[in-house]
Design a protein around this motif. Structure first.
Motif, PDB file in Angstrom:
ATOM      1  N   TRP A 102       0.811  -1.221   0.000  1.00  0.00           N
ATOM      2  CA  TRP A 102       0.000   0.000   0.000  1.00  0.00           C
ATOM      3  C   TRP A 102       0.842   1.267   0.000  1.00  0.00           C
ATOM      4  O   TRP A 102       0.340   2.355  -0.300  1.00  0.00           O
ATOM      5  N   ALA A 103       2.144   1.152   0.337  1.00  0.00           N
ATOM      6  CA  ALA A 103       3.010   2.333   0.405  1.00  0.00           C
ATOM      7  C   ALA A 103       3.743   2.607  -0.899  1.00  0.00           C
ATOM      8  O   ALA A 103       4.513   3.567  -0.980  1.00  0.00           O
ATOM      9  N   LEU A 104       3.514   1.795  -1.923  1.00  0.00           N
ATOM     10  CA  LEU A 104       4.167   2.007  -3.212  1.00  0.00           C
ATOM     11  C   LEU A 104       3.444   3.079  -4.025  1.00  0.00           C
ATOM     12  O   LEU A 104       2.220   3.210  -3.957  1.00  0.00           O
ATOM     13  N   SER A 105       4.221   3.816  -4.797  1.00  0.00           N
ATOM     14  CA  SER A 105       3.645   4.771  -5.754  1.00  0.00           C
ATOM     15  C   SER A 105       3.441   4.068  -7.097  1.00  0.00           C
ATOM     16  O   SER A 105       3.729   2.877  -7.247  1.00  0.00           O
ATOM     17  N   ASP A 106       2.971   4.813  -8.079  1.00  0.00           N
ATOM     18  CA  ASP A 106       2.813   4.261  -9.424  1.00  0.00           C
ATOM     19  C   ASP A 106       4.064   4.466 -10.279  1.00  0.00           C
ATOM     20  O   ASP A 106       4.119   4.022 -11.416  1.00  0.00           O
ATOM     21  N   GLU A 107       5.073   5.130  -9.709  1.00  0.00           N
ATOM     22  CA  GLU A 107       6.305   5.400 -10.451  1.00  0.00           C
ATOM     23  C   GLU A 107       7.170   4.145 -10.510  1.00  0.00           C
ATOM     24  O   GLU A 107       7.298   3.418  -9.525  1.00  0.00           O
ATOM     25  N   GLU A 108       7.767   3.902 -11.675  1.00  0.00           N
ATOM     26  CA  GLU A 108       8.648   2.749 -11.865  1.00  0.00           C
ATOM     27  C   GLU A 108      10.098   3.216 -11.934  1.00  0.00           C
ATOM     28  O   GLU A 108      10.413   4.224 -12.568  1.00  0.00           O
ATOM     29  N   ASP A 109      10.978   2.471 -11.281  1.00  0.00           N
ATOM     30  CA  ASP A 109      12.411   2.755 -11.359  1.00  0.00           C
ATOM     31  C   ASP A 109      13.156   1.468 -11.008  1.00  0.00           C
ATOM     32  O   ASP A 109      13.170   1.050  -9.841  1.00  0.00           O
ATOM     33  N   PRO A 110      13.783   0.829 -11.989  1.00  0.00           N
ATOM     34  CA  PRO A 110      14.469  -0.436 -11.721  1.00  0.00           C
ATOM     35  C   PRO A 110      15.828  -0.270 -11.042  1.00  0.00           C
ATOM     36  O   PRO A 110      16.450  -1.259 -10.653  1.00  0.00           O
ATOM     37  N   SER A 111      16.312   0.960 -10.866  1.00  0.00           N
ATOM     38  CA  SER A 111      17.645   1.175 -10.299  1.00  0.00           C
ATOM     39  C   SER A 111      17.595   1.199  -8.778  1.00  0.00           C
ATOM     40  O   SER A 111      16.530   1.181  -8.164  1.00  0.00           O
ATOM     41  N   GLY A 112      18.770   1.271  -8.178  1.00  0.00           N
ATOM     42  CA  GLY A 112      18.870   1.427  -6.737  1.00  0.00           C
ATOM     43  C   GLY A 112      18.718   0.127  -5.972  1.00  0.00           C
ATOM     44  O   GLY A 112      18.856  -0.973  -6.516  1.00  0.00           O
ATOM     45  N   GLY A 126       8.575   3.560  -3.683  1.00  0.00           N
ATOM     46  CA  GLY A 126       7.730   3.849  -2.546  1.00  0.00           C
ATOM     47  C   GLY A 126       7.405   5.323  -2.415  1.00  0.00           C
ATOM     48  O   GLY A 126       8.105   6.192  -2.946  1.00  0.00           O
ATOM     49  N   ARG A 127       6.338   5.618  -1.678  1.00  0.00           N
ATOM     50  CA  ARG A 127       5.972   6.999  -1.385  1.00  0.00           C
ATOM     51  C   ARG A 127       6.892   7.564  -0.318  1.00  0.00           C
ATOM     52  O   ARG A 127       7.515   6.825   0.458  1.00  0.00           O
ATOM     53  N   ASP A 128       6.978   8.863  -0.257  1.00  0.00           N
ATOM     54  CA  ASP A 128       7.893   9.553   0.645  1.00  0.00           C
ATOM     55  C   ASP A 128       7.430   9.384   2.095  1.00  0.00           C
ATOM     56  O   ASP A 128       6.394   9.924   2.489  1.00  0.00           O
ATOM     57  N   PRO A 129       8.187   8.657   2.941  1.00  0.00           N
ATOM     58  CA  PRO A 129       7.749   8.446   4.326  1.00  0.00           C
ATOM     59  C   PRO A 129       7.883   9.678   5.211  1.00  0.00           C
ATOM     60  O   PRO A 129       7.333   9.701   6.314  1.00  0.00           O
ATOM     61  N   TYR A 130       8.611  10.693   4.734  1.00  0.00           N
ATOM     62  CA  TYR A 130       8.961  11.823   5.580  1.00  0.00           C
ATOM     63  C   TYR A 130       8.104  13.061   5.342  1.00  0.00           C
ATOM     64  O   TYR A 130       7.969  13.881   6.249  1.00  0.00           O
ATOM     65  N   ALA A 131       7.555  13.193   4.143  1.00  0.00           N
ATOM     66  CA  ALA A 131       6.838  14.425   3.809  1.00  0.00           C
ATOM     67  C   ALA A 131       5.455  14.189   3.215  1.00  0.00           C
ATOM     68  O   ALA A 131       4.674  15.142   3.101  1.00  0.00           O
ATOM     69  N   ASP A 132       5.126  12.967   2.847  1.00  0.00           N
ATOM     70  CA  ASP A 132       3.821  12.651   2.282  1.00  0.00           C
ATOM     71  C   ASP A 132       2.802  12.530   3.421  1.00  0.00           C
ATOM     72  O   ASP A 132       2.948  11.651   4.286  1.00  0.00           O
ATOM     73  N   THR A 170      15.526   8.277   0.758  1.00  0.00           N
ATOM     74  CA  THR A 170      16.317   9.422   1.188  1.00  0.00           C
ATOM     75  C   THR A 170      15.449  10.674   1.240  1.00  0.00           C
ATOM     76  O   THR A 170      14.799  11.012   0.247  1.00  0.00           O
ATOM     77  N   PRO A 171      15.407  11.376   2.374  1.00  0.00           N
ATOM     78  CA  PRO A 171      14.634  12.621   2.433  1.00  0.00           C
ATOM     79  C   PRO A 171      15.097  13.607   1.362  1.00  0.00           C
ATOM     80  O   PRO A 171      16.285  13.703   1.052  1.00  0.00           O
ATOM     81  N   ASN A 172      14.141  14.359   0.834  1.00  0.00           N
ATOM     82  CA  ASN A 172      14.480  15.333  -0.202  1.00  0.00           C
ATOM     83  C   ASN A 172      15.316  16.478   0.344  1.00  0.00           C
ATOM     84  O   ASN A 172      16.094  17.101  -0.388  1.00  0.00           O
ATOM     85  N   GLU A 173      15.161  16.771   1.627  1.00  0.00           N
ATOM     86  CA  GLU A 173      15.969  17.811   2.271  1.00  0.00           C
ATOM     87  C   GLU A 173      16.089  17.479   3.749  1.00  0.00           C
ATOM     88  O   GLU A 173      15.295  16.697   4.295  1.00  0.00           O
ATOM     89  N   TYR A 174      17.089  18.069   4.399  1.00  0.00           N
ATOM     90  CA  TYR A 174      17.310  17.775   5.813  1.00  0.00           C
ATOM     91  C   TYR A 174      16.080  18.075   6.661  1.00  0.00           C
ATOM     92  O   TYR A 174      15.792  17.369   7.635  1.00  0.00           O
ATOM     93  N   ALA A 175      15.340  19.114   6.303  1.00  0.00           N
ATOM     94  CA  ALA A 175      14.166  19.482   7.094  1.00  0.00           C
ATOM     95  C   ALA A 175      13.130  18.370   7.101  1.00  0.00           C
ATOM     96  O   ALA A 175      12.402  18.202   8.095  1.00  0.00           O
ATOM     97  N   ASP A 176      13.044  17.602   6.027  1.00  0.00           N
ATOM     98  CA  ASP A 176      12.077  16.500   5.983  1.00  0.00           C
ATOM     99  C   ASP A 176      12.464  15.396   6.959  1.00  0.00           C
ATOM    100  O   ASP A 176      11.615  14.863   7.688  1.00  0.00           O
TER     101      ASP A 176
END
Length: 408
Positions: A102-112, A126-132, A170-176
């Motif tokens: 349920w925490a996955l987005s619809d975006e695909e990325d085979p890397s990482g 996955g969706r952003d756990p820090y800011a979503d 990884t958070p998009n910024e330290y504040a997240d």
């Protein structure tokens, strides 16, 4: 909040025959037997992991079965005379990111990092756990359910928010990252007065960017957590993989940047299967291959003894071994062990239950701590400016390591 005034010895725990699959096939007798082994090593704390998909099968649903099984774990720990550090939002574990579907987005990325959801590999992100807001609401719900039920259980040592969460996302910024930590701390404290920490690792202080900083976590954490492995550190992994200065230096830097004492939640090494040789082997991590060191038992025991002594001299609150046991061959065909061979062999005990020299080193250190026989602090603290440090964290850690190597 509770204060930690002694050198605490602990271990990170997964059952040797179940690993990351234990909540799906929970067995009280298994936990009783293995917590008995941990108590026999004189260790005081077992850090456990609340596998996210097992504890929260839907964003608005927390599993009654998993909560009940967690209560059993806590009761077993109490009977065994040890404490438990439950770790939320796992998440990243042993080279794989395990996402609730349920925490996955619809975006695909085979890397990482390899990703698994619902028992299957996925390329969905996955969706952003820090800011979503959707994710944060779900996370607060799980914290409330667990801490609301067990917030004052006498077997709980502290609450841990995640396991190396930047590897998960990884958070998009330290504040997240800082805001996420503050949000979870506030939720815990509605139900529990026990300490909280965040589950960070070496890239928090030694990578160009990973979204977290000790100085931003410290205001809402009772102590700072850190994980480091010399076998993975670039300046030692090829020529000195059991260098015993990497871990205490990481402790000193974390303390200096955050201004709070440090519990070293994870350190360790991969052994050869029988402990009879030290060797480098090429291992797979998903689609990638790397040269990995496997240590003999005698070398591993010396490494543990030296690291523990140095952590005490550097003022650490304590140390947690990674991990309880080598994994039984019955799980080697499952992720992560099918593609991450070294992850099979980090234990203080072998899969047949025999204690390695690393386990004996932990027991001896625990006995010395109980007798008040560990050395006093003689190293540090360091004086570091976080704002200067984070202009070049990787370069600054490497520079300090070169200066301190052989001196701690």
């Amino acid at each position: 909040m509770a204060q930690h005034t002694t050198f605490t010895l602990g271990v990170n725990y997964w059952p040797r025959k179940k690993a990351m699959y234990w909540w799906k096939d929970f067995d009280r007798a298994e936990v009783e037997a293995e917590f008995g082994e941990i108590a026999a090593l004189k260790l005081q704390v077992a850090r456990i992991f609340l596998f996210w998909e097992d504890f929260q099968p839907a964003p608005d649903q927390v599993s009654d079965r998993a909560l009940s099984d967690l209560g059993t774990v806590l009761d077993v720990a109490l009977a065994a005379g040890i404490k438990v550090m439950p770790t939320f939002f796992t998440g990243h574990m042993s080279g794989i990111n395990w996402w609730p579907v349920w925490a996955l987005s619809d975006e695909e990325d085979p890397s990482g990092m390899l990703r698994i959801a619902g028992g299957e590999y996925t390329t969905r992100v996955g969706r952003d756990p820090y800011a979503d807001p959707f994710m944060l609401a779900a996370e607060r719900r799980l914290v409330a359910a667990v801490c609301g039920r067990y917030g004052s259980h006498p077997a709980v040592y502290s609450w841990n928010f995640s396991n190396e969460p930047d590897l998960f996302y990884t958070p998009n910024e330290y504040a997240d990252g800082a805001g996420w930590n503050e949000t979870l701390a506030a939720e815990v404290r509605k139900y529990s007065a026990l300490p909280v920490s965040a589950g960070m690792h070496l890239p928090t202080i030694a990578a160009d960017y990973n979204g977290f900083r000790p100085d931003l976590l410290a205001p809402h954490n009772d102590f700072l957590s850190m994980h480091a492995y010399s076998i993975y550190y670039a300046l030692t992994q090829d020529d000195d993989p059991l260098n015993s200065d990497v871990v205490p230096l990481a402790c000193l830097v974390t303390e200096a940047l955050g201004g709070k004492p440090v519990l070293f939640e994870e350190f360790g090494y991969a052994s050869s299967e029988k402990g009879d040789v030290s060797e480098y082997k090429v291992v797979r991590r998903g689609a990638f291959e790397s040269r990995q060191f496997f240590a003999d038992d005698a070398s591993g025991g010396r490494y543990y003894r030296d690291v523990l002594e140095k952590l005490a001299r550097c003022g650490a609150l304590g140390a947690g071994a990674w991990d309880f046991s080598d994994y039984d061959p019955c799980v080697w065909h499952k992720p992560p062990f099918d593609s991450h061979e070294h992850e099979r062999f980090f234990g203080l005990t072998r899969y047949d239950g025999t204690v390695k020299p690393s386990g004996e080193a932990m027991r001896a250190c625990a006995e010395r701590a109980a007798a008040g026989d560990l050395p006093p602090r003689t190293v540090g603290p360091l004086a570091l400016d976080p704002n200067v440090w984070y202009l070049d964290p990787a370069g600054n850690f490497d520079r300090l390591f070169r200066e301190w190597r052989g001196r701690i």
